[in-house]
Design an enzyme around this catalytic site. Structure first.
Site, PDB file in Angstrom:
ATOM      1  CB  SER A  93      -0.886   0.042   1.249  1.00 30.43           C
ATOM      2  OG  SER A  93      -1.673  -1.105   1.329  1.00 30.43           O
TER       3      SER A  93
HETATM    4  N1  SAH Z   1       0.677  -5.217   4.457  1.00 31.69           N
HETATM    5  C1  SAH Z   1       1.238  -5.647   3.207  1.00 31.69           C
HETATM    6  C2  SAH Z   1       0.280  -5.443   2.061  1.00 31.69           C
HETATM    7  C3  SAH Z   1       0.155  -6.674   1.240  1.00 31.69           C
HETATM    8  S1  SAH Z   1      -1.159  -6.711   0.090  1.00 31.69           S
HETATM    9  C4  SAH Z   1       2.587  -5.010   2.951  1.00 31.69           C
HETATM   10  O1  SAH Z   1       2.999  -4.135   3.723  1.00 31.69           O
HETATM   11  O2  SAH Z   1       3.248  -5.397   1.991  1.00 31.69           O
HETATM   12  C5  SAH Z   1      -2.331  -7.731   0.928  1.00 31.69           C
HETATM   13  C6  SAH Z   1      -1.927  -9.139   1.208  1.00 31.69           C
HETATM   14  O3  SAH Z   1      -3.071  -9.800   1.751  1.00 31.69           O
HETATM   15  C7  SAH Z   1      -1.529  -9.965  -0.016  1.00 31.69           C
HETATM   16  O4  SAH Z   1      -0.213 -10.404   0.150  1.00 31.69           O
HETATM   17  C8  SAH Z   1      -2.519 -11.126  -0.026  1.00 31.69           C
HETATM   18  O5  SAH Z   1      -1.959 -12.359  -0.416  1.00 31.69           O
HETATM   19  C9  SAH Z   1      -2.952 -11.166   1.427  1.00 31.69           C
HETATM   20  N2  SAH Z   1      -4.209 -11.852   1.704  1.00 31.69           N
HETATM   21  C10 SAH Z   1      -5.377 -11.834   1.010  1.00 31.69           C
HETATM   22  N3  SAH Z   1      -6.288 -12.616   1.595  1.00 31.69           N
HETATM   23  C11 SAH Z   1      -5.687 -13.160   2.709  1.00 31.69           C
HETATM   24  C12 SAH Z   1      -6.097 -14.067   3.723  1.00 31.69           C
HETATM   25  N4  SAH Z   1      -7.318 -14.603   3.759  1.00 31.69           N
HETATM   26  N5  SAH Z   1      -5.219 -14.390   4.693  1.00 31.69           N
HETATM   27  C13 SAH Z   1      -3.966 -13.873   4.692  1.00 31.69           C
HETATM   28  N6  SAH Z   1      -3.510 -13.015   3.758  1.00 31.69           N
HETATM   29  C14 SAH Z   1      -4.358 -12.664   2.778  1.00 31.69           C
END
Ligand code: SAH
Length: 253
Positions: A93
């Site tokens: 993000s």
């Molecule tokens: N906080 C992260 C943002 C990653 S984007 C950062 O700083 O990089 C959001 C992430 O949520 C993705 O990697 C995706 O795979 C994960 N995601 C989506 N659904 C999920 C679930 N049910 N459990 C765990 N992770 C999930």
């Protein structure tokens, strides 16, 4: 609110905890090197200009080296207010959104947050930011490739109070509950009940959630940030600004 950490937590078969181990300094990404302090300070000033005011969050955004969490080809964009690809179709993000959500999470809390659960570890950047404002961070990712990437990215920080979990975050992580705060980095149709169940009384949850609007002949779906407060009286929800997050999906991959 004070939370007593209970780690190492009991594991179940769907959740694997990974220890953050130190990495020899020769393997550290080179990135922007020492210059990054000044670049980050400029980013923090811009965030303050956009309305970020919590000193805990401003300090955390100034400390965590975002350029270490993105691919080397994107290092020059690391301190721009933009989301960036982190592989496997996912994105980190933009700093404005990370800091806004962490500020919402901290609102009303005195000093550091207690135990925090993050859903969607991704590259581990936001987990590092959370580690600056909370005494204990549990972060869960469903994609093994990103779970491992986050472990690599976080290794040099040696954060004993950050626990990386591979699992379906839609189920939360009951072994670490109750949480003072829960933050989701992926947006679903609704907030899973596991999350509100695992939130402590007095705790707060921030997540992107789909909002359905009917317009003309076709309905449109957008996401908005939703804040849920849990009190002894129950749950109260506030819907805030529109956001664009990757989808929350169930199961491991
Ligand atoms: N906080 C992260 C943002 C990653 S984007 C950062 O700083 O990089 C959001 C992430 O949520 C993705 O990697 C995706 O795979 C994960 N995601 C989506 N659904 C999920 C679930 N049910 N459990 C765990 N992770 C999930």
């Amino acid at each position: 609110m004070k939370q007593r950490p209970t780690f190492p937590a009991r594991m179940d078969s769907s959740v694997v905890a990974a220890k953050v181990k130190p990495l020899p300094s020769a393997n550290l990404p080179q990135g922007l090197g020492m210059d990054s302090v000044a670049v980050r300070q400029r980013m923090v000033q811009k965030l303050a200009g956009l309305g970020l005011s919590d000193p805990r969050v401003l300090a955390a955004m100034g400390r965590v080296e975002r350029h270490r969490f993105v691919d080397s080809a994107l290092v020059n964009q690391a301190y721009e207010d933009t989301s960036l690809p982190i592989g496997l179709g996912q994105t980190i993000s933009k700093p404005g959104v990370v800091s806004r959500m962490v500020e919402l999470l901290c609102q009303g809390a005195v000093g550091k947050l207690g135990r925090v659960l993050e859903i969607g570890t991704g590259c581990g950047y936001q987990a590092a930011v959370l580690s600056e404002v909370a005494t204990e961070v549990y972060t869960i990712e469903r994609l093994r490739g990103l779970h491992e990437k986050a472990r690599e990215n976080l290794r040099y920080l040696r954060l004993a109070h950050v626990h990386l979990l591979l699992g379906d975050g839609m189920l939360g992580y009951a072994q670490g509950a109750p949480y003072a705060a829960i933050i989701a980095a992926a947006g679903g149709e609704a907030i899973p009940t596991a999350w509100t169940d695992q939130l402590a009384v007095g705790g707060r949850l921030v997540a992107p959630v789909a909002q359905h609007r009917v317009g003309g002949t076709t309905g449109t779906v957008a996401q908005a940030l939703v804040v849920v407060n849990k009190t002894s009286q129950g749950l109260s929800q506030t819907i805030l600004e529109a956001v664009h997050f990757v989808p929350l999906k169930s199961g491991l991959a």
